[in-house]
Design an enzyme around this catalytic site. Structure first.
Site, PDB file in Angstrom:
ATOM      1  CE1 TYR A  49     -27.538 -18.198   9.646  1.00 57.38           C
ATOM      2  CE2 TYR A  49     -27.420 -16.681   7.793  1.00 57.38           C
ATOM      3  CZ  TYR A  49     -27.531 -17.969   8.281  1.00 57.38           C
ATOM      4  OH  TYR A  49     -27.630 -19.035   7.416  1.00 57.38           O
ATOM      5  CE1 TYR A 153     -34.950 -16.003   1.118  1.00 57.64           C
ATOM      6  CE2 TYR A 153     -33.459 -15.028  -0.494  1.00 57.64           C
ATOM      7  CZ  TYR A 153     -33.783 -16.051   0.387  1.00 57.64           C
ATOM      8  OH  TYR A 153     -32.928 -17.115   0.527  1.00 57.64           O
ATOM      9  CG  ASP A 160     -34.958 -19.396   8.344  1.00 54.61           C
ATOM     10  OD1 ASP A 160     -36.132 -19.785   8.230  1.00 54.61           O
ATOM     11  OD2 ASP A 160     -34.001 -19.974   7.802  1.00 54.61           O
ATOM     12  N   GLY A 233     -36.631 -24.806  14.721  1.00 51.92           N
ATOM     13  CA  GLY A 233     -35.720 -24.518  15.825  1.00 51.92           C
ATOM     14  C   GLY A 233     -35.464 -23.039  15.999  1.00 51.92           C
TER      15      GLY A 233
END
Length: 469
Positions: A49, A153, A160, A233
């Site tokens: 990404y 994780y 995200d 965002g």
């Protein structure tokens, strides 16, 4: 829903677009000049990404300007990893949502080139995520952000991840009528909201741990402690992108749209009144060490403006986006190469234990480019997405009457398009009820501009409509 009018009379010429001075173009040109032969010269992250988020911004600039230098730059990056048959080598893949995002560019390239290899590559990534068994999920079905040997994780969903993976799935599903892909994108976006959204603040926390065992997780809820600007965002940008590909008839369309409206209210309430930007920890503007953060601000501006343009949220939010955009431009500097630099954004980071960790070293604000240390791409992404949404279309011309194109009284505010419509402009055909827009004069339209005919409206082409590219 609006549709692009299929031109009835079309002459294709080869021409260069006029010189542009928008920030979209200036930053895109700076990136092409600085990082050669591909964007990976900035990050060295490969198929990930960190590269594709910048190219996603350059994609938007290409869509607005039609400059093939941008298309070729994106293509050069993707072709590094996608062979002539459309295969992406397994060495470039791993079960992390961060490696799904570049596949969005495969879809873009398939749209623009028609080359089957890009569809094949996108399908490989779709299947890798949905059917390979490499990606684990929480017991309630949420994709782990990563499945790796660190176990950091395990059972973790992050805001995200919705942007990194599910904007791709939504577009893939829309392009190829894949309901599984579309439904997965929608369900994942709503699932994480069910865990991290705070209805009182109308804001989402950064992450959620199903096991409630991570150092950052609330032991009762599994939720992280802070509302992070870039995480927010990523999430609202993802919601907007997913909604753009989602038919209004989808059973969860209204649920997703209502969530976006709630978040827009929380975003507006936490905008810095002096600068128009948002802080690193969104809802703690007055806390010691907090700082104005431009990457999250840019993503938020993009989401608000795009949502207003699509009718997802009220038009009153346009002023919020405009104030943010004015503040964001104040954070542009000039680097030593004479080209633009974006300042004051958080470096690459994951979920943190507490407020202090979000606002202190090593997560103090950085600039890009910077003379020393790691070059972080996130500032470019946020700025380019904000710029592309705020700077284009340059002008919108709306036909609202009945009769001839050449009659200025048929146009909103009596302003009709120029005979040569430059790049980045838009014409909307929306005649009065029962009316017709009749093109009775030659009209030139650059490829990166558009003529849109609203549903149920009639556009009669009685003269040449010329598309320059």
């Amino acid at each position: 829903m609006k549709k692009l009018f299929p031109f009835l009379v079309l002459i294709v010429l080869i021409s260069q677009a006029p010189a542009q001075t928008t920030w979209s173009v200036r930053f895109s040109n700076a990136i092409l000049n600085r990082y050669k032969p591909t964007i990976n010269a900035l990050t060295n992250k490969g198929w990930e990404y960190s590269n594709s988020i910048v190219l996603r911004g350059i994609e938007k600039t290409y869509q607005a300007t039609g400059d093939t230098n941008y298309l070729n730059y994106i293509k050069a990056y993707i072709d590094t990893y996608v062979d002539n048959t459309g295969k992406i080598s397994a060495i470039n893949l791993s079960p992390t949502l961060d490696k799904i995002h570049p596949a969005l560019l495969c879809l873009f390239l398939y749209e623009k080139t028609g080359l089957t290899k890009y569809k094949t590559a996108a399908t490989q990534i779709r299947n890798y995520l949905l059917t390979s068994g490499n990606f684990k999920t929480t017991p309630d079905g949420g994709y782990w952000h990563k499945n790796d040997n660190t176990h950091a994780y395990d059972n973790v969903m992050m805001l995200d991840g919705i942007y990194m993976a599910h904007t791709f799935l939504a577009k893939y599903g829309a392009m190829f009528t894949d309901n599984v892909a579309i439904d997965t994108a929608v369900d994942q976006a709503l699932l994480i909201a069910s865990h991290v959204y705070d209805n009182t603040k109308k804001l989402p926390y950064h992450a959620w741990d199903y096991s409630k065992s991570k150092s950052w997780a609330n032991p009762a809820t599994g939720i992280s402690s802070e509302v992070w600007s870039r995480g927010l965002g990523w999430y609202v940008a993802a919601l907007v992108d997913i909604l753009e590909y989602l038919p209004a008839s989808h059973p969860k369309y209204d649920q997703l749209k209502n969530l976006l409206n709630d978040l827009a209210a929380g975003i507006k309430d936490n905008q810095d009144s002096a600068t128009g930007l948002w802080y690193q920890v969104i809802n703690k503007q007055d806390s010691a060490g907090n700082y104005l953060e431009t990457s999250g601000s840019g993503l938020i501006i993009y989401a608000l403006k795009t949502a207003v343009s699509n009718g997802f949220i009220d038009t009153s939010y346009l002023s919020v986006a405009e104030k943010g955009w004015a503040g964001l431009q104040n954070e542009v500097g000039t680097y030593t190469d004479g080209l633009p630099q974006i300042r004051s954004f958080a470096p690459a980071m994951s979920v943190q234990d507490n407020y202090l960790e979000y606002t202190s070293a090593p997560y103090l604000p950085v600039n890009c480019p910077t003379a020393t240390g790691t070059q972080h791409p996130h500032g470019y992404c946020g700025f380019l997405l904000a710029a592309s949404s705020m700077e284009y279309p340059v002008n919108v011309y709306t036909f609202v009457g009945n009769g001839y194109w050449s009659d200025s009284t048929n146009w909103n505010n009596k302003i009709k398009p120029p005979a040569i419509l430059p790049p980045g402009n838009e014409v909307i055909i929306n005649p009065a009820n029962g009316g017709v827009c009749t093109l009775n004069t030659s009209q030139v339209v650059y490829r990166s501009s558009s003529v849109i005919v609203n549903n149920g409206k009639t556009f009669s082409v009685n003269s040449n409509l010329v598309l320059l590219k």
